[in-house]
Design a protein around this motif. Structure first.
Motif: not given
Ligand code: NAD
Ligand code: LMR
Length: 329
Positions: A12, A15-17, A43, A88-89, A92, A130, A132, A188, A239
């Protein structure tokens, strides 16, 4: 600099993170100011160009520790030789959507990535999920990687931990550095339980220092647990910089250890401690030394805490059942 670079795979990456994270990794904040890194960015195909743009910017920073950047849309390539993997990817959560809704959408991403880690990562691989729903995505990836020790798969609850530190510091009027031994238990998600009963504020028991059960139950716990949703409501996006910061904290602690007299929260496979069923990836208080974490043992869990830990663990069990039914584990 002669040391072999550490391969850090980030999924990811466009992405923004990813954008908030990659520059901090390349500058040495993830592993240490003397540790060279090679970034491996994963990606999806349509986002490769954006990842290339970020890589150009990384080049333009001339980070002395950055020994190279590879970009791929193939997990088998991106995880090849990975020492650290930051997953992370994912899709969201958007306004009004609960994490449970995301299980199916994201499960398909984490199974093939777990398999690629199993087949191609370095023997010392450490994985932080990370994306979700992070705990259950970590479980899916772990189940697809039977040759990797289960404890190498972790999920991020450090953002919740950091959020709790600040809320408690504000309430008690001390700097965050004066707060120790906070714990996030469970998932989480909005069921997580931020526990201050073993925490200290400037050396004194936090629950006694606060002495306000109403604040604890009606303000502190919901504020921390629903902070992700509050950020989405305020920013119109989840976030990013704070999540990247927590990912840096999580891996930095895992590699470099916890401070004397303190602990952190990590989502890790349960060994059955504190009544959390074995194998669930749940958040616990941990200390870390020599690159290995250990659950802090022997904490007394009062009735207030027990009910909240059990509720979050129940949600994790339900998520595990759901992904089992979908054939993802
Ligand atoms: N655990 C936490 O504390 C925490 C905190 C904040 C956000 N999150 C989660 O982190 C995830 C990422 O958030 P974001 O804001 O960066 O999202 P984003 O949409 O900005 O970026 C996600 C990126 O992942 C990429 N991607 C999608 N599928 C992929 C795949 N199969 N392989 C590689 N890349 C893929 C997308 O193309 C996109 O660029 C979300 O799931 C979000 O909910 C977790
Ligand atoms: O709640 C979300 O989906 C965003 C993220 O997990 C967060 O805690 O900020």
């Amino acid at each position: 600099m002669t040391r072999t670079p550490v391969n850090v795979t980030v999924t990811g990456a466009a992405g923004q993170i990813g954008y908030a994270l990659l520059f901090r990794i390349a500058s040495g904040q993830l592993l240490g100011a003397d540790v060279p890194v090679r970034l491996r960015l994963l990606e999806i195909t349509p986002a490769l160009k954006a990842a290339e743009g970020t890589a150009m910017e990384l080049d333009d920073c001339a980070f002395p520790l950055l020994q190279g950047i590879d970009i791929s849309d193939d997990p088998n390539v991106a995880f090849d030789g990975a020492n650290v993997a930051l997953l992370v990817g994912a899709r969201p959560r958007t306004k009004g959507m609960e994490r449970g809704d995301l299980l199916e959408a994201n499960g398909g991403i984490f199974k093939p990535q777990g398999k690629a880690i199993n087949d191609h990562a370095a023997d010392d691989i450490k994985v932080l999920v990370v994306g979700n729903p992070a705990n259950t995505n970590a479980l899916i990836a772990q189940a697809a990687a039977p040759d990797v020790p289960a404890e190498r798969f972790t999920a991020m609850t450090r953002l919740d931990h950091n959020r709790a530190l600040t809320q408690l510091a504000k309430k008690t009027g001390v700097p965050v550095s004066e707060i120790k031994k906070l714990t996030i238990w469970g998932n989480h998600s909005a069921t997580q339980y931020p526990d201050i009963f073993h925490a200290t504020v400037a050396g004194k028991n936090a629950a006694e220092a606060v002495n306000d059960e109403q604040w604890l139950a009606e303000d502190f716990i919901p504020t921390v647990a629903k902070r992700g949703a509050a950020i989405i409501e305020a920013r119109g996006a989840s976030s990013a910089a704070s999540a990247a910061n927590a990912a840096v904290d999580h891996v930095h602690t895992w590699v470099n250890g916890t401070a004397e007299g303190d602990w952190v929260s990590m989502g890790i496979p349960s060994d059955g401690s504190y009544g959390v069923p074995e194998g669930l990836i749940s958040s616990f208080p941990v200390t870390v030394a020599d690159g290995k974490y250990e659950i802090v043992q022997g904490l007394e869990i009062n009735d207030f805490s027990r009910a909240r830990i059990d509720a979050s663990v129940k949600e994790l069990e339900e998520e595990r059942e759901a992904v089992r039914a979908l054939g993802l584990i």
